[in-house]
Enzyme design. Structure first.
Site, PDB file in Angstrom:
ATOM      1  N   TYR A  37      -2.193  -0.695  10.426  1.00 43.70           N
ATOM      2  CA  TYR A  37      -2.222  -1.046   8.994  1.00 43.70           C
ATOM      3  C   TYR A  37      -0.892  -0.647   8.348  1.00 43.70           C
ATOM      4  O   TYR A  37      -0.271  -1.451   7.638  1.00 43.70           O
ATOM      5  CB  TYR A  37      -3.392  -0.335   8.321  1.00 43.70           C
ATOM      6  CG  TYR A  37      -3.533  -0.618   6.836  1.00 43.70           C
ATOM      7  CD1 TYR A  37      -3.925  -1.878   6.384  1.00 43.70           C
ATOM      8  CD2 TYR A  37      -3.289   0.374   5.891  1.00 43.70           C
ATOM      9  CE1 TYR A  37      -4.064  -2.127   5.026  1.00 43.70           C
ATOM     10  CE2 TYR A  37      -3.432   0.119   4.530  1.00 43.70           C
ATOM     11  CZ  TYR A  37      -3.821  -1.137   4.104  1.00 43.70           C
ATOM     12  OH  TYR A  37      -3.961  -1.390   2.762  1.00 43.70           O
ATOM     13  N   SER A  52       0.862  -1.193   0.000  1.00 42.05           N
ATOM     14  CA  SER A  52       0.000   0.000   0.000  1.00 42.05           C
ATOM     15  C   SER A  52       0.891   1.232   0.000  1.00 42.05           C
ATOM     16  O   SER A  52       2.082   1.128   0.341  1.00 42.05           O
ATOM     17  CB  SER A  52      -0.856  -0.013   1.276  1.00 42.05           C
ATOM     18  OG  SER A  52      -1.526   1.205   1.445  1.00 42.05           O
TER      19      SER A  52
HETATM   20  N1  LIG Z   1      -8.507  -0.694  -2.042  1.00 43.26           N
HETATM   21  C1  LIG Z   1      -7.522   0.119  -1.738  1.00 43.26           C
HETATM   22  O1  LIG Z   1      -7.672   1.365  -1.833  1.00 43.26           O
HETATM   23  C2  LIG Z   1      -6.194  -0.437  -1.315  1.00 43.26           C
HETATM   24  C3  LIG Z   1      -5.124   0.455  -1.150  1.00 43.26           C
HETATM   25  C4  LIG Z   1      -3.905  -0.037  -0.758  1.00 43.26           C
HETATM   26  C5  LIG Z   1      -3.724  -1.376  -0.537  1.00 43.26           C
HETATM   27  N2  LIG Z   1      -4.762  -2.238  -0.690  1.00 43.26           N
HETATM   28  C6  LIG Z   1      -4.536  -3.668  -0.432  1.00 43.26           C
HETATM   29  O2  LIG Z   1      -5.086  -4.434  -1.461  1.00 43.26           O
HETATM   30  C7  LIG Z   1      -5.363  -5.760  -0.978  1.00 43.26           C
HETATM   31  C8  LIG Z   1      -6.724  -6.184  -1.474  1.00 43.26           C
HETATM   32  O3  LIG Z   1      -7.708  -5.362  -0.870  1.00 43.26           O
HETATM   33  P1  LIG Z   1      -9.024  -4.837  -1.621  1.00 43.26           P
HETATM   34  O4  LIG Z   1      -8.892  -3.372  -1.725  1.00 43.26           O
HETATM   35  O5  LIG Z   1      -9.275  -5.624  -2.835  1.00 43.26           O
HETATM   36  O6  LIG Z   1     -10.106  -5.120  -0.455  1.00 43.26           O
HETATM   37  P2  LIG Z   1     -11.404  -6.038  -0.366  1.00 43.26           P
HETATM   38  O7  LIG Z   1     -12.335  -5.703  -1.469  1.00 43.26           O
HETATM   39  O8  LIG Z   1     -11.896  -5.862   1.032  1.00 43.26           O
HETATM   40  O9  LIG Z   1     -10.856  -7.530  -0.554  1.00 43.26           O
HETATM   41  C9  LIG Z   1     -10.115  -8.148   0.458  1.00 43.26           C
HETATM   42  C10 LIG Z   1      -9.956  -9.630   0.152  1.00 43.26           C
HETATM   43  O10 LIG Z   1      -9.174 -10.248   1.187  1.00 43.26           O
HETATM   44  C11 LIG Z   1      -9.856 -11.406   1.638  1.00 43.26           C
HETATM   45  N3  LIG Z   1      -9.546 -11.625   3.049  1.00 43.26           N
HETATM   46  C12 LIG Z   1      -9.735 -10.782   4.095  1.00 43.26           C
HETATM   47  N4  LIG Z   1      -9.376 -11.369   5.237  1.00 43.26           N
HETATM   48  C13 LIG Z   1      -8.952 -12.624   4.922  1.00 43.26           C
HETATM   49  C14 LIG Z   1      -8.480 -13.729   5.675  1.00 43.26           C
HETATM   50  N5  LIG Z   1      -8.354 -13.687   7.016  1.00 43.26           N
HETATM   51  N6  LIG Z   1      -8.132 -14.849   5.013  1.00 43.26           N
HETATM   52  C15 LIG Z   1      -8.257 -14.925   3.677  1.00 43.26           C
HETATM   53  N7  LIG Z   1      -8.704 -13.931   2.909  1.00 43.26           N
HETATM   54  C16 LIG Z   1      -9.055 -12.784   3.545  1.00 43.26           C
HETATM   55  C17 LIG Z   1     -11.332 -11.128   1.389  1.00 43.26           C
HETATM   56  O11 LIG Z   1     -12.054 -12.340   1.174  1.00 43.26           O
HETATM   57  P3  LIG Z   1     -12.943 -13.118   2.259  1.00 43.26           P
HETATM   58  O12 LIG Z   1     -13.720 -12.092   3.030  1.00 43.26           O
HETATM   59  O13 LIG Z   1     -13.803 -14.011   1.404  1.00 43.26           O
HETATM   60  O14 LIG Z   1     -11.986 -13.888   3.087  1.00 43.26           O
HETATM   61  C18 LIG Z   1     -11.279 -10.362   0.077  1.00 43.26           C
HETATM   62  O15 LIG Z   1     -11.237 -11.266  -1.010  1.00 43.26           O
HETATM   63  C19 LIG Z   1      -5.224  -5.682   0.540  1.00 43.26           C
HETATM   64  O16 LIG Z   1      -3.998  -6.254   0.937  1.00 43.26           O
HETATM   65  C20 LIG Z   1      -5.216  -4.190   0.828  1.00 43.26           C
HETATM   66  O17 LIG Z   1      -4.511  -3.862   1.997  1.00 43.26           O
HETATM   67  C21 LIG Z   1      -5.993  -1.798  -1.077  1.00 43.26           C
END
Ligand SMILES: NC(=O)c1ccc[n+]([C@@H]2O[C@H](COP(=O)([O-])OP(=O)(O)OC[C@H]3O[C@@H](n4cnc5c(N)ncnc54)[C@H](OP(=O)(O)O)[C@@H]3O)[C@@H](O)[C@H]2O)c1
Length: 264
Positions: A154, A141
């Site tokens: 985080y 991130s």
């Molecule tokens: N969106 C942003 O603006 C942003 C910015 C910077 C970094 N990121 C990073 O991008 C990555 C993906 O996030 P996203 O934005 O796509 O968020 P998201 O839509 O909330 O997706 C998160 C995913 O992680 C899975 N997950 C959560 N806890 C888990 C666990 N204990 N075991 C296995 N799977 C788990 C969830 O699936 P289940 O609930 O089915 O387990 C879901 O598929 C993350 O690492 C996040 O920190 C996102």
């Protein structure tokens, strides 16, 4: 995107947002993919939405259950006979001040975002070493490079990934295994809705920053290019990416700015 043709990828966090759209993009580019996250029914939905569902293997996985990693890794290896790209993407965010955040919430963020990631990397590494090829793709991130209010645990969990994977990349220099760390800015996903507040309950709100960010499809298209180039570290986002350069080149100014900006 010939890089992905006939490659085997394993994507965690595959049921939503960035991970889900990376699965679609890689499947479209001809990869076979193991998809993981906790919700099996959502994994089935993602599998069915891929061009060749028979090339998609569902592996339900909670990344805090580290003891299961050797067994599930063996399952993926036995099914495909290779693991070329491991996308360590599952993660949760935070919306709370450090002074109010219960320590078990800090621990939960480290368990998912750090130990869940390095644990799976360690479980898959022996297979990549055996085949003398591979690529680890880590979703960090902007918060992996700077810290802001409301993100203490985080930011800590994402910073820790850089330390671990920079070291691992250097250790693997003779093994044809690349480490690509991707630092997203704001992406329009469920991340803020699922973010933990001070007592561990969910934030349940879409933050304005995320609402105005890239769509996960747009983000995945950009990420595909940097994965194919086996880049070491990349930043993908809007003007929030400037924070990284401000901290690096004008750290005193960043220290001032970070107390003034509205972090949503
Ligand atoms: N969106 C942003 O603006 C942003 C910015 C910077 C970094 N990121 C990073 O991008 C990555 C993906 O996030 P996203 O934005 O796509 O968020 P998201 O839509 O909330 O997706 C998160 C995913 O992680 C899975 N997950 C959560 N806890 C888990 C666990 N204990 N075991 C296995 N799977 C788990 C969830 O699936 P289940 O609930 O089915 O387990 C879901 O598929 C993350 O690492 C996040 O920190 C996102």
């Amino acid at each position: 995107m010939s890089y992905f043709k006939n490659k085997v990828a394993w994507v965690t966090g595959a049921t939503s947002g960035i991970g889900e759209h990376l699965v679609y993009a890689m499947a479209q580019a001809g990869a076979k993919i193991a998809i993981s996250s906790r919700r099996a029914s959502e994994l089935e939905r993602v599998q069915a939405a891929c061009p060749k569902p028979e090339d998609i293997l569902i592996i339900p996985l909670d990344v805090t259950q580290i003891e299961t990693f050797p067994q599930v890794s063996e399952k993926v290896w036995n099914h495909f006979g290779q693991i070329d790209i491991l996308v360590l993407n599952a993660g949760i965010s935070q919306r709370s001040l450090a002074k109010e955040t219960q320590i078990d919430v800090d621990q939960r963020l480290m368990a998912v975002n750090y130990f869940g990631v390095i644990g799976l990397a360690k479980a898959v590494l022996p297979y990549m070493l055996k085949q003398q090829s591979g690529q680890m793709v880590v979703t960090s991130s902007v918060m992996g490079k700077v810290g802001t209010p409301m993100r203490s645990a985080y930011a800590a969990s994402k910073h820790a990934l850089h330390g671990f994977f920079d070291s691992l990349r250097a250790e693997l220099k003779n093994d044809n295994i690349a480490v690509t760390i991707i630092c997203p800015g704001y992406v329009r996903t469920e991340i803020s809705i699922n973010a933990l507040t001070s007592d561990g309950s969910k934030h349940k709100k879409m933050s304005p920053g995320n609402a105005n960010g890239y769509t996960p499809k747009e983000f995945a298209a950009k990420a595909m290019k940097v994965i194919a180039k086996r880049k070491e570290e990349v930043y993908i986002g809007g003007k929030e990416i400037m924070a990284i350069y401000l901290k690096r080149y004008l750290p005193r100014l960043w220290s001032y700015v970070v107390t003034r900006i509205q972090v949503t």
